[in-house]
Design a protein around this motif. Sequence first.
Motif, PDB file in Angstrom:
ATOM      1  N   LYS A 129       0.838  -1.228  -0.102  1.00  0.00           N
ATOM      2  CA  LYS A 129      -0.055  -0.055   0.057  1.00  0.00           C
ATOM      3  C   LYS A 129       0.802   1.206  -0.064  1.00  0.00           C
ATOM      4  O   LYS A 129       0.614   2.220  -0.803  1.00  0.00           O
ATOM      5  N   THR A 130       1.741   1.481   1.021  1.00  0.00           N
ATOM      6  CA  THR A 130       2.543   2.399   0.921  1.00  0.00           C
ATOM      7  C   THR A 130       3.382   2.793  -0.341  1.00  0.00           C
ATOM      8  O   THR A 130       3.510   3.924  -0.721  1.00  0.00           O
ATOM      9  N   THR A 131       4.030   1.481  -0.847  1.00  0.00           N
ATOM     10  CA  THR A 131       4.599   1.770  -2.020  1.00  0.00           C
ATOM     11  C   THR A 131       3.900   2.325  -3.355  1.00  0.00           C
ATOM     12  O   THR A 131       4.358   3.307  -3.805  1.00  0.00           O
ATOM     13  N   LEU A 132       2.699   1.814  -3.464  1.00  0.00           N
ATOM     14  CA  LEU A 132       1.959   2.313  -4.254  1.00  0.00           C
ATOM     15  C   LEU A 132       1.478   3.668  -4.272  1.00  0.00           C
ATOM     16  O   LEU A 132       1.488   4.668  -4.875  1.00  0.00           O
ATOM     17  N   GLY A 133       1.323   3.982  -2.888  1.00  0.00           N
ATOM     18  CA  GLY A 133       0.697   5.373  -2.258  1.00  0.00           C
ATOM     19  C   GLY A 133       1.907   6.252  -2.733  1.00  0.00           C
ATOM     20  O   GLY A 133       1.487   7.538  -3.487  1.00  0.00           O
ATOM     21  N   ARG A 134       2.989   6.067  -2.573  1.00  0.00           N
ATOM     22  CA  ARG A 134       3.935   7.218  -2.630  1.00  0.00           C
ATOM     23  C   ARG A 134       4.281   7.250  -4.284  1.00  0.00           C
ATOM     24  O   ARG A 134       4.595   8.264  -4.729  1.00  0.00           O
ATOM     25  N   ALA A 135       4.329   6.322  -4.926  1.00  0.00           N
ATOM     26  CA  ALA A 135       4.385   6.324  -6.545  1.00  0.00           C
ATOM     27  C   ALA A 135       3.311   6.934  -6.997  1.00  0.00           C
ATOM     28  O   ALA A 135       3.370   7.769  -7.997  1.00  0.00           O
ATOM     29  N   LEU A 136       2.010   6.778  -6.382  1.00  0.00           N
ATOM     30  CA  LEU A 136       1.000   7.483  -7.234  1.00  0.00           C
ATOM     31  C   LEU A 136       0.981   9.246  -6.696  1.00  0.00           C
ATOM     32  O   LEU A 136       0.846   9.870  -7.776  1.00  0.00           O
ATOM     33  N   VAL A 137       1.624   9.536  -5.569  1.00  0.00           N
ATOM     34  CA  VAL A 137       1.609  10.959  -5.188  1.00  0.00           C
ATOM     35  C   VAL A 137       2.745  11.699  -6.028  1.00  0.00           C
ATOM     36  O   VAL A 137       2.727  12.505  -6.643  1.00  0.00           O
ATOM     37  N   SER A 138       3.960  10.816  -6.211  1.00  0.00           N
ATOM     38  CA  SER A 138       5.030  11.079  -7.098  1.00  0.00           C
ATOM     39  C   SER A 138       4.568  11.342  -8.612  1.00  0.00           C
ATOM     40  O   SER A 138       4.977  12.591  -9.078  1.00  0.00           O
ATOM     41  N   GLU A 139       3.773  10.638  -8.879  1.00  0.00           N
ATOM     42  CA  GLU A 139       3.142  10.642 -10.721  1.00  0.00           C
ATOM     43  C   GLU A 139       2.133  11.764 -10.611  1.00  0.00           C
ATOM     44  O   GLU A 139       2.375  12.384 -11.593  1.00  0.00           O
ATOM     45  N   LEU A 140       1.172  11.753  -9.605  1.00  0.00           N
ATOM     46  CA  LEU A 140       0.395  13.212  -9.688  1.00  0.00           C
ATOM     47  C   LEU A 140       1.243  14.379  -9.651  1.00  0.00           C
ATOM     48  O   LEU A 140       0.785  15.382 -10.342  1.00  0.00           O
ATOM     49  N   THR A 141       2.427  14.417  -8.801  1.00  0.00           N
ATOM     50  CA  THR A 141       3.078  15.607  -8.789  1.00  0.00           C
ATOM     51  C   THR A 141       3.746  15.979 -10.260  1.00  0.00           C
ATOM     52  O   THR A 141       3.719  16.907 -10.739  1.00  0.00           O
ATOM     53  N   LYS A 142       4.182  14.836 -10.727  1.00  0.00           N
ATOM     54  CA  LYS A 142       4.785  15.197 -12.079  1.00  0.00           C
ATOM     55  C   LYS A 142       3.900  15.674 -13.217  1.00  0.00           C
ATOM     56  O   LYS A 142       4.039  16.526 -13.973  1.00  0.00           O
ATOM     57  N   ARG A 143       2.503  15.179 -12.904  1.00  0.00           N
ATOM     58  CA  ARG A 143       1.214  15.895 -13.921  1.00  0.00           C
ATOM     59  C   ARG A 143       0.889  17.134 -13.421  1.00  0.00           C
ATOM     60  O   ARG A 143      -0.168  17.611 -13.677  1.00  0.00           O
ATOM     61  N   GLN A 144       1.752  17.726 -12.364  1.00  0.00           N
ATOM     62  CA  GLN A 144       1.186  19.018 -11.900  1.00  0.00           C
ATOM     63  C   GLN A 144      -0.083  18.869 -11.085  1.00  0.00           C
ATOM     64  O   GLN A 144      -0.881  20.061 -11.261  1.00  0.00           O
ATOM     65  N   LEU A 145      -0.487  18.004 -10.591  1.00  0.00           N
ATOM     66  CA  LEU A 145      -1.723  17.870  -9.789  1.00  0.00           C
ATOM     67  C   LEU A 145      -1.437  17.798  -8.365  1.00  0.00           C
ATOM     68  O   LEU A 145      -0.459  17.070  -7.847  1.00  0.00           O
ATOM     69  N   GLN A 146      -1.879  18.585  -7.466  1.00  0.00           N
ATOM     70  CA  GLN A 146      -1.398  18.553  -6.074  1.00  0.00           C
ATOM     71  C   GLN A 146      -2.101  17.395  -5.345  1.00  0.00           C
ATOM     72  O   GLN A 146      -3.186  17.035  -5.571  1.00  0.00           O
ATOM     73  N   SER A 147      -1.239  16.568  -4.623  1.00  0.00           N
ATOM     74  CA  SER A 147      -1.930  15.340  -3.906  1.00  0.00           C
ATOM     75  C   SER A 147      -1.119  15.343  -2.471  1.00  0.00           C
ATOM     76  O   SER A 147      -0.031  15.913  -2.588  1.00  0.00           O
ATOM     77  N   PHE A 148      -1.485  14.482  -1.830  1.00  0.00           N
ATOM     78  CA  PHE A 148      -1.086  14.010  -0.394  1.00  0.00           C
ATOM     79  C   PHE A 148      -1.278  12.642  -0.217  1.00  0.00           C
ATOM     80  O   PHE A 148      -2.289  12.126  -0.202  1.00  0.00           O
ATOM     81  N   LEU A 149      -0.379  12.102   0.510  1.00  0.00           N
ATOM     82  CA  LEU A 149      -0.534  10.706   0.932  1.00  0.00           C
ATOM     83  C   LEU A 149      -0.897  10.561   2.334  1.00  0.00           C
ATOM     84  O   LEU A 149      -0.008  11.335   3.293  1.00  0.00           O
TER      85      LEU A 149
END
Length: 174
Positions: A20-40
Motif C-alpha cells: 500500500k505505502t509503496t503504491l501510495g508514494r508512487a501515485l503521489v509522485s506521478e500526480l506531482t509530475k502531472r502538476q496535480l496537487q496530492s497528498f499521501l
Amino acid sequence: MASPATPSCYWITGLPAAGKTTLGRALVSELTKRQLQSFLLDGDELRRGLSADLGLSDKDRAENIRRAGEVARLMASARIRVVCAFVSPFAADRQRVRALFPHGAFAEIYLSTPLDVCAGRDPKGLYAKARRGEISALTGFDAPYEVPAAPEFEFDTSRTSVDDMLVRILGREA
Ligand SMILES: Nc1ncnc2c1ncn2[C@@H]1O[C@H](COP(=O)(O)OS(=O)(=O)O)[C@@H](OP(=O)(O)O)[C@H]1O
Ligand SMILES: Nc1ncnc2c1ncn2[C@@H]1O[C@H](COP(=O)(O)OP(=O)(O)O)[C@@H](O)[C@H]1O
C-alpha cells in the motif's frame, strides 16, 4: 473537490505488506509530475499522531478509518487529490468513507497480494511476531480482512509492477 469525473480520493486497502505505502508514494509522485496537487495519508503516520490514542480493536479501526476519511474529504475540498493507504479491513468502514465523496470521486484500490507473499516480505516482522504469539489481531493472520466486493481497481503486487498499476489507475487523468 476535483472534477467528479476523476477521483479526488484514491483509497488503497490490503493486508500488511501488500504494498500500500509503496503504491501510495508512487501515485503521489506521478500526480506531482502531472502538476496535480496530492497528498499521501498513510496508516502508519496517522497512528503516530491523529490516531495515536487508538489501538487495533475492530472499534478503534473503525474510528481510525472514520478520521482518515474526514481528513481526506477536507483535503479534497481544497482540491488536493488524497491518496490513502490503510489496511481498512472492514467493508462497512470503507463504504462510509466512499459515501463522503460524490459518485466517481472515490476510487478503491484493492491490493490482493496473497497472504503468503505478504508474510514472506514481512518488512516489519509482524507476521513473524504473530507466529511466535508475541502479537495478536494481525490482519490476515488472526484478524479478519473483508475483501472488497467491487473495487475500482484490484492488483496482486506479486504479479504487477508499480508502473503497470500507475498506468491502469491514472490512465484517465488528464
Ligand atoms: N495487529 C495488527 N494488524 C494490522 N496492522 C498492524 C498490527 N499491528 C501493527 N500493525 C501496523 O499498523 C499498520 C496498520 O494501521 P492501519 O491504520 O492501516 O490499520 S487499520 O486500517 O486501522 O486496520 C500496519 O501498517 P502496514 O504494514 O503499512 O499495513 C502495520 O504495520
Ligand atoms: N509491486 C511490488 N513488487 C514487489 N515488492 C513490492 C511491491 N510493492 C511493495 N513491495 C515490497 O513489499 C514490502 C511491503 O510494502 P509496503 O508498501 O510497505 O506495504 P504496506 O504499506 O501494505 O504494508 C516492501 O518491502 C516493498 O518493497
